[in-house]
Design an enzyme around this catalytic site. Structure first.
Site, PDB file in Angstrom:
ATOM      1  N   GLU A  10       0.840  -1.201   0.000  1.00 43.56           N
ATOM      2  CA  GLU A  10       0.000   0.000   0.000  1.00 43.56           C
ATOM      3  C   GLU A  10       0.876   1.253   0.000  1.00 43.56           C
ATOM      4  O   GLU A  10       1.824   1.353   0.771  1.00 43.56           O
ATOM      5  CB  GLU A  10      -0.887  -0.018   1.254  1.00 43.56           C
ATOM      6  CG  GLU A  10      -1.826   1.164   1.381  1.00 43.56           C
ATOM      7  CD  GLU A  10      -2.602   1.146   2.680  1.00 43.56           C
ATOM      8  OE1 GLU A  10      -3.621   1.847   2.770  1.00 43.56           O
ATOM      9  OE2 GLU A  10      -2.198   0.424   3.626  1.00 43.56           O
TER      10      GLU A  10
ATOM     11  N   LYS B   6      -9.972   1.713  -3.100  1.00 41.42           N
ATOM     12  CA  LYS B   6     -10.390   1.196  -1.791  1.00 41.42           C
ATOM     13  C   LYS B   6     -11.803   1.646  -1.471  1.00 41.42           C
ATOM     14  O   LYS B   6     -12.125   2.827  -1.548  1.00 41.42           O
ATOM     15  CB  LYS B   6      -9.408   1.664  -0.711  1.00 41.42           C
ATOM     16  CG  LYS B   6      -9.662   1.037   0.659  1.00 41.42           C
ATOM     17  CD  LYS B   6      -8.598   1.489   1.654  1.00 41.42           C
ATOM     18  CE  LYS B   6      -8.800   0.821   3.011  1.00 41.42           C
ATOM     19  NZ  LYS B   6      -7.797   1.275   4.000  1.00 41.42           N
TER      20      LYS B   6
ATOM     21  N   CYS C  99      -5.497  -3.111   2.971  1.00 41.08           N
ATOM     22  CA  CYS C  99      -5.267  -2.910   4.396  1.00 41.08           C
ATOM     23  C   CYS C  99      -6.482  -3.299   5.242  1.00 41.08           C
ATOM     24  O   CYS C  99      -6.828  -4.464   5.373  1.00 41.08           O
ATOM     25  CB  CYS C  99      -4.850  -1.456   4.639  1.00 41.08           C
ATOM     26  SG  CYS C  99      -4.250  -1.137   6.320  1.00 41.08           S
TER      27      CYS C  99
END
Length: 492
Positions: free
Chosen positions: A258, A314, A366
């Site tokens: 990330e 995301k 994440c």
């Protein structure tokens, strides 16, 4: 609220149960303490008033989150530019507010249910409380009771009903065991069934397709506090370029974590193009990156170069880390509320899977990996689940170990390999049974190479998601609710 010795003993039991629940999770993995924790909370609960039950639930939540999410202090103090007194205050505020989920669950349970079949209705209420914690106010499904059971005898239930079914079975184990202490011997049969049925369940619901894919997961180990400085940007570009050059001729897929390059995509493009020029034509490279569109919106994304199609934004953002609730009030109040990259826009609910090295990739950036429903949606159209993360925010705490354990459970639930690239650990390759195939050491600049198979077929959980477990929990709550209604009718 009375403070009799019996009530004080129950409060002590709640504190112990909170600590025990943390110990079920990584890195401790004492999963057998889960039913013990449930038993400590269940015994004597129906002797309390709703207010007393709420206080007992709140103390349990305080003990659980104070011990199990102590990494929040590390994030706020070490990386949020916050002094010790304020960091302690904010961490305590975080813990006490989260504990209200258990306070509310226990109050509602005690207020609206009877002792009739309480060993069933309490387990149902427990899981419905976890569901609320998963989704209410953006949600925080960290330390769900079932999360610590990926290595337990109950693990085979995960592909059937997911983490909430595991939570339900652990809760039932605790209440049945408590009833055994009251010499209710008949509970031995359902208790044994919970733990023995997994022996008859399939060990593999999905099958590998074709040849294995060779993958390299890169871990730059760059200091978080220097990452977004010009020096940090140059170091990141050099580190990931050099690591990629070392392995480019040996693998099919290379993954950077990330925000591996701490810069906007436009600034990173020259770096990525230089790296691509040294890649064999059939090699794919995927990286986390910050994207900005024409409307000046920022996205936490995954993009690729080489043998790659598509990108991913995301969907589930971290409050305070990636967006600021009540921004007009909180922005500028303290340094922690002005973290870099805290103004992201969430991606669309439905996104076409990326394709890399000829494989459909199910992305979870994440924090997203802890949401079972989201990952199950991604797995339906994908052969492998990929998660990139920046766990530097956790420091040398238990947070990365818990995060890895939840990624392992997602692999088991969906019968998919999970390939996990992180900034400083724990980078790993996880097989469809949730087992670690390869794992890189934490806090080192390194790369992890290995193989995975794209998988086909769907587990029952991937097909249905969590709603069957939720429905079962709701049905199990009914006896207690109906018992209260019957008691009130008799009194009237």
């Amino acid at each position: 609220m009375g403070l009799s010795p019996a009530f004080l003993l129950q409060l002590l039991a709640a504190l112990v149960a909170g600590g025990f629940t943390t110990l079920t999770a990584s890195p401790f993995e004492l999963w057998w303490l889960g039913p013990v924790a449930i038993g400590l909370l269940y015994i004597g609960l129906h002797t309390l008033t709703p207010a007393q039950a709420a206080f007992k639930g709140w103390l349990y939540g305080v003990a659980l989150f104070a011990s199990g999410t102590s990494w929040v202090y590390v994030s706020i103090h070490d990386y949020g530019y916050t002094g010790v007194p304020l960091a302690v205050f904010l961490t305590a505020l975080f813990v006490t507010i989260l504990a209200l989920f258990f306070s509310g669950t226990f109050w509602l349970y005690r207020r609206f249910t009877s002792a009739r079949l309480a060993f069933i209705s309490f387990a149902g209420a427990w899981v419905l409380g976890e569901v609320l914690r998963t989704y209410l106010f953006t949600g925080f499904p960290w330390l769900l009771m079932g999360s610590g059971y990926v290595d337990s005898p109950l693990a085979a239930w995960a592909p059937v009903g997911g983490v909430y079914l595991l939570s339900l079975l652990v809760a039932l184990s605790g209440t049945f065991a408590a009833e055994l202490l009251r010499r209710q011997w008949w509970t031995l049969a359902p208790l044994a069934a919970i733990w023995l049925v997994p022996l008859a369940l399939p060990q593999q619901w999905t099958t590998p397709v074709s040849e294995p894919t060779r993958v390299a997961l890169l871990q730059g180990n760059l200091p978080q506090l220097l990452k977004w400085t010009p020096e940090g940007q140059r170091t990141a570009a050099n580190t990931y370029s050099e690591l990629t050059r070392e392995v480019a001729d040996e693998v099919d897929l290379i993954i950077w974590p990330e925000t591996a390059l701490p810069m906007m995509e436009a600034q990173a493009r020259p770096v990525l193009e230089r790296v691509q020029s040294n890649l064999p034509p059939d090699v794919a490279l995927l990286t986390g990156i910050v994207q900005r569109d024409e409307q000046e919106r920022y996205f936490n994304s995954v993009i690729g170069v080489g043998n790659v199609e598509g990108s991913y934004h995301k969907e589930h953002l971290v409050p305070f880390g990636e967006y600021l609730p009540l921004e007009s009030v909180l922005r500028g109040a303290i340094d922690f509320f002005d973290l870099p990259m805290s103004t992201f826009t969430k991606g669309e609910h439905e996104q076409t899977p990326m394709q890399a090295a000829g494989i459909n990739i199910g992305n979870a950036i994440c924090y997203e990996i802890i949401y079972p429903q989201l990952v199950a949606r991604r797995a339906q159209d994908s052969g492998v689940i990929m998660t990139v993360s920046n766990d530097t925010w956790f420091g040398a705490s238990i947070g990365p170990h818990q995060h890895l354990q939840m990624a392992r459970l997602r692999a088991l639930e969906n019968g998919r390999y999970v390939i996990r690239a992180t900034s400083n650990g724990i980078t790993a390759i996880i097989d469809p049974n949730g087992r670690l195939v390869e794992r890189a050491p934490q806090f080192e600049t390194t790369l992890l190479t290995g193989e995975f198979y794209a998988m086909e077929g769907l587990t029952p959980f991937t097909r249905t998601g969590s709603w069957p477990a939720w429905l079962l929990a709701g049905l199990m709550l009914l006896p207690g609710l109906l018992g209260v209604r019957t008691t009130r009718q008799r009194r009237s």
